[in-house]
Design a protein around this motif. Structure first.
Motif, PDB file in Angstrom:
ATOM      1  N   VAL A  99       2.327   8.265  -5.130  1.00 28.03           N
ATOM      2  CA  VAL A  99       1.386   9.296  -5.594  1.00 28.03           C
ATOM      3  C   VAL A  99       1.698  10.637  -4.931  1.00 28.03           C
ATOM      4  O   VAL A  99       1.699  11.688  -5.572  1.00 28.03           O
ATOM      5  N   ARG A 104       0.832  -1.208   0.000  1.00 36.55           N
ATOM      6  CA  ARG A 104       0.000   0.000   0.000  1.00 36.55           C
ATOM      7  C   ARG A 104       0.864   1.255   0.000  1.00 36.55           C
ATOM      8  O   ARG A 104       0.556   2.246  -0.677  1.00 36.55           O
ATOM      9  N   TYR A 106       2.147   2.536  -3.343  1.00 36.08           N
ATOM     10  CA  TYR A 106       1.181   3.341  -4.077  1.00 36.08           C
ATOM     11  C   TYR A 106       0.991   4.726  -3.451  1.00 36.08           C
ATOM     12  O   TYR A 106       1.147   5.756  -4.127  1.00 36.08           O
ATOM     13  N   THR A 107       0.664   4.779  -2.167  1.00 36.78           N
ATOM     14  CA  THR A 107       0.288   6.058  -1.547  1.00 36.78           C
ATOM     15  C   THR A 107       1.445   7.052  -1.514  1.00 36.78           C
ATOM     16  O   THR A 107       1.264   8.239  -1.824  1.00 36.78           O
ATOM     17  N   THR A 156       9.805   2.725  -6.862  1.00 41.77           N
ATOM     18  CA  THR A 156       9.859   2.852  -5.407  1.00 41.77           C
ATOM     19  C   THR A 156      11.179   3.448  -4.949  1.00 41.77           C
ATOM     20  O   THR A 156      11.241   4.209  -3.976  1.00 41.77           O
TER      21      THR A 156
END
Length: 272
Positions: free
Chosen positions: A171, A164, A167-168, A241
Motif C-alpha cells: 500500500v 502483514r 499488505y502494508t 510483492t
C-alpha cells in the motif's frame, strides 16, 4: 526483571522507554554506534554494557532488535552467553528466525513480531509471539507490553509479520507512486482531496506518514522485503510483492535522508 536489547534503534529505544517507566532494569550495548544513540540510551535510563554477550549474560529476557541482515549473526554471537529467554523480534522470514534461534544453546526461545507502529503505540504496540517460551515472554504484559501468544512453534509469529508486510508495504509503495506522479503534474492536493472522500477517516495523515517513512526507512524496508520474498516463494509466485521489493530498492538508491522531512513534497523534489 532485567531486559536486554541487542541493537538500539527505533524499536529497542521505544520499548526501553516504556519499560523503564514501569521500573524494569533495561540493558543494551551501544559500542560502535553513534554518539546520538548513546545519548538517547542514557537519557532514557538504559544501563550500558560493553558487549552484546554481557547484555545476554545479565538479562532475564534478551530481545534481538537489529537490522534483518544481522539477525543470525547476533544470535550466534551471544549463543553461549544467553542465560535467560532469547527473543527474536527482527523483521525476518520464519526460516531466518529458525536459523537464528537454532544457535541459542538452552532452547529457551521466542519468535516475536511487531504488528503495529512502534512510533504510534510505544510499549503498547501489538506483538505476536510464538515458540517454546512465548507464554513466559507474555508475562511482560504485567509491565505494560501488549503481547499475544499465537502458537507454540517458532516461525508462526514471523509468518504473520511477513504477511502483514505484504499488505502494508505494498500500500505504501502504491501511495508513493501515485502521489509522486500527481506532484509532477501539479495535482497532488486535488488527488488527496478526492481520496479523502472515498478512503477511511484519517487517510491524509496516514498517506503522508507512509510517503515519508517509505523514503526515510527505504533501505531497511528493502532488506525486509527480501525476507518477505524468501518466505513467500515457498507458497506462491510473488508478483505483486516482487514489485514492492523493487520499489523500495529503487528508492533506497535514489534518496538518502539523514532526517525525516516535515513536508512529503520535499521528497518528491529530490526525485526530480
Amino acid at each position: 526483571m532485567k531486559i536486554g536489547f541487542l541493537g538500539f534503534g527505533e524499536v529497542a529505544s521505544n520499548l526501553s522507554r516504556g519499560l523503564v517507566d514501569h521500573e524494569v532494569d533495561v540493558y543494551t550495548c551501544v559500542e560502535g554506534r553513534s554518539s546520538r544513540t548513546r545519548e538517547n540510551a542514557e537519557k532514557i535510563g538504559v544501563n550500558l554494557c560493553s558487549t552484546n554477550m554481557e547484555v545476554a549474560e545479565i538479562s532475564d529476557i534478551t530481545i534481538s532488535a537489529v537490522v534483518p541482515s544481522r539477525a543470525v549473526e547476533v544470535a550466534e554471537e551471544v549463543s553461549n552467553h544467553c542465560r535467560g529467554i532469547y527473543v527474536d523480534m527482527n523483521n525476518v522470514s520464519p526460516e531466518t528466525v529458525k536459523q537464528a534461534l537454532g544457535f541459542i544453546k538452552k532452547g529457551r526461545v521466542v519468535d516475536a513480531s511487531l504488528m503495529g507502529s512502534i512510533i504510534k503505540n510505544g510499549l503498547n504496540v501489538p506483538i505476536a509471539a510464538s515458540g517454546p517460551c512465548a507464554g513466559e515472554f507474555a508475562e511482560l504484559n504485567h509491565y505494560g507490553m501488549n503481547i499475544d501468544v499465537v502458537g507454540t512453534d517458532t516461525g508462526q509469529a514471523s509468518a504473520l509479520k511477513m504477511l502483514r508486510s505484504i499488505y502494508t508495504k505494498g500500500v505504501s509503495a502504491l501511495i508513493f507512486e501515485a502521489f509522486s506522479t500527481a506532484h509532477k503534474m501539479g495535482v497532488d492536493e486535488e488527488l488527496m482531496k478526492y481520496l479523502q472522500k472515498t478512503e477511511c477517516p484519517g487517510f491524509k495523515d496516514a498517506a503522508v506518514s507512509r510517503i515519508i517513512n517509505s523514503t526515510y526507512h527505504a533501505q531497511r524496508k528493502s532488506d525486509e522485503m527480501e525476507e518477505v520474498l524468501q518466505f513467500l516463494r515457498e507458497y506462491t509466485e510473488p508478483v505483486m510483492t516482487h514489485a514492492t521489493s523493487a520499489f523500495f530498492k529503487m528508492i533506497s538508491k535514489k534518496i538518502d535522508l539523514t532526517e525525516k522531512p516535515e513536508d512529503y513534497r520535499d521528497i518528491f523534489q529530490e526525485l526530480k
